[in-house]
Design a protein around this motif. Structure first.
Motif, short mmCIF file in Angstrom:
data_model
loop_
_atom_site.label_atom_id
_atom_site.label_comp_id
_atom_site.label_asym_id
_atom_site.label_seq_id
_atom_site.Cartn_x
_atom_site.Cartn_y
_atom_site.Cartn_z
N SER A 172 -2.23 -7.39 -13.39
CA SER A 172 -2.89 -8.39 -14.22
C SER A 172 -2.11 -9.69 -14.11
N TYR A 173 -2.77 -10.74 -13.62
CA TYR A 173 -2.06 -12.01 -13.45
C TYR A 173 -3.04 -13.18 -13.42
N ASP A 174 -2.50 -14.34 -13.77
CA ASP A 174 -3.20 -15.60 -13.62
C ASP A 174 -3.04 -16.03 -12.16
N ASN A 175 -4.14 -16.31 -11.48
CA ASN A 175 -4.09 -16.63 -10.05
C ASN A 175 -3.16 -17.78 -9.73
N GLU A 176 -3.25 -18.87 -10.49
CA GLU A 176 -2.43 -20.04 -10.22
C GLU A 176 -0.93 -19.71 -10.35
N MET A 177 -0.57 -19.03 -11.43
CA MET A 177 0.84 -18.68 -11.63
C MET A 177 1.31 -17.71 -10.55
N PHE A 178 0.49 -16.72 -10.24
CA PHE A 178 0.86 -15.72 -9.24
C PHE A 178 1.14 -16.37 -7.89
N PHE A 179 0.20 -17.19 -7.43
CA PHE A 179 0.36 -17.76 -6.08
C PHE A 179 1.43 -18.85 -6.03
N GLU A 180 1.66 -19.55 -7.12
CA GLU A 180 2.77 -20.50 -7.16
C GLU A 180 4.10 -19.75 -6.99
N LEU A 181 4.25 -18.64 -7.70
CA LEU A 181 5.48 -17.85 -7.56
C LEU A 181 5.54 -17.14 -6.21
N LYS A 182 4.42 -16.65 -5.74
CA LYS A 182 4.36 -15.93 -4.46
C LYS A 182 4.83 -16.81 -3.30
N ASN A 183 4.72 -18.14 -3.45
CA ASN A 183 5.19 -19.06 -2.41
C ASN A 183 6.71 -19.12 -2.31
N CYS A 184 7.42 -18.66 -3.36
CA CYS A 184 8.88 -18.78 -3.32
C CYS A 184 9.63 -17.47 -3.56
N VAL A 185 8.96 -16.42 -4.00
CA VAL A 185 9.62 -15.12 -4.23
C VAL A 185 8.70 -14.00 -3.76
N GLU A 186 9.28 -12.81 -3.65
CA GLU A 186 8.47 -11.62 -3.35
C GLU A 186 8.03 -11.01 -4.66
N ILE A 187 6.76 -10.63 -4.74
CA ILE A 187 6.21 -10.01 -5.93
C ILE A 187 5.71 -8.62 -5.55
N PHE A 188 6.10 -7.64 -6.35
CA PHE A 188 5.72 -6.25 -6.13
C PHE A 188 5.02 -5.72 -7.37
N PHE A 189 4.17 -4.71 -7.18
CA PHE A 189 3.50 -4.05 -8.28
C PHE A 189 4.03 -2.63 -8.38
N LEU A 190 4.40 -2.20 -9.58
CA LEU A 190 4.95 -0.87 -9.77
C LEU A 190 3.98 0.20 -9.29
N SER A 191 2.69 0.01 -9.52
CA SER A 191 1.70 1.01 -9.11
C SER A 191 1.67 1.23 -7.60
N ASP A 192 2.12 0.26 -6.82
CA ASP A 192 2.16 0.42 -5.37
C ASP A 192 3.21 1.44 -4.93
N PHE A 193 4.10 1.79 -5.85
CA PHE A 193 5.15 2.75 -5.55
C PHE A 193 4.86 4.11 -6.17
N SER A 194 3.63 4.30 -6.66
CA SER A 194 3.25 5.53 -7.34
C SER A 194 2.92 6.62 -6.33
N PHE A 195 3.16 7.86 -6.72
CA PHE A 195 2.73 9.00 -5.93
C PHE A 195 1.22 9.23 -6.07
N ILE A 196 0.64 8.66 -7.12
CA ILE A 196 -0.77 8.88 -7.45
C ILE A 196 -1.52 7.57 -7.28
N PRO A 197 -2.65 7.58 -6.53
CA PRO A 197 -3.45 6.35 -6.47
C PRO A 197 -3.91 6.00 -7.88
N PHE A 198 -3.78 4.76 -8.25
CA PHE A 198 -3.98 4.38 -9.64
C PHE A 198 -4.76 3.09 -9.71
N LYS A 199 -5.89 3.10 -10.42
CA LYS A 199 -6.68 1.88 -10.58
C LYS A 199 -6.23 1.18 -11.87
#
Length: 160
Positions: free
Chosen positions: A45-72
């Motif tokens: 869950s993120y605001d697009n403008e804030m997310f992409f402004e930060l994504k230009n200067c840092v790496e952003i990861f989502f905890l669910s991407d590291f899950s053993f279970i596919p999670f929506k």
């Protein structure tokens, strides 16, 4: 200062904590280009403008991407769900292995940091208290008791 930071945040929606993390990140990077910052989000869950402004200067990861279970992701439920679903911490260890400081922004993110310390015992945890009642709760809920216990017993090496 050649430090690396991991900011663990619930969301990147427009809010006080999220705006502070954005300003802190941008200012730290302006003052020192040798610094490395990663952001780990408990939800997608993120605001697009804030997310992409930060994504230009840092790496952003989502905890669910590291899950053993596919999670929506579904929003509010995610913060707690992503903390309790089985996470492949060995996969996350590539991210955490070089981190000097882990900054948590809530009791839920402190739970995640506590688990990550198994893979980097040298990292120091900085727990920001952004809500006046965050760590003074009295509750019969199991997770609140665990969070409070972790916070109280974190150890001297993590007190800054």
């Amino acid at each position: 200062m050649n430090n690396s930071f991991l900011f663990i945040v619930g969301t990147l929606n427009i809010g006080g904590v999220e705006t502070y993390i954005k300003r802190l990140t941008i200012n730290l990077l302006k003052k020192n280009n040798n610094i490395k910052i990663n952001i780990l989000l408990l939800t997608k869950s993120y605001d697009n403008e804030m997310f992409f402004e930060l994504k230009n200067c840092v790496e952003i990861f989502f905890l669910s991407d590291f899950s053993f279970i596919p999670f929506k992701n579904s929003q509010l439920f995610d913060k707690l769900a992503n903390v309790i679903i089985p996470i492949n911490f060995k996969k996350l260890s590539n991210l955490i292995g070089h981190i000097d400081f882990i900054h948590t922004t809530s009791s839920e993110t402190l739970l995640v940091a506590n688990n990550l310390l198994k893979y980097n015992k040298n990292a120091k945890v900085i727990s920001g208290i952004y809500h006046s009642k965050e760590y003074i709760w009295e509750s019969n809920f199991y997770f609140r008791k665990v969070e409070k216990d972790i916070f109280i017993n974190f150890g001297e090496k993590n007190i800054i």
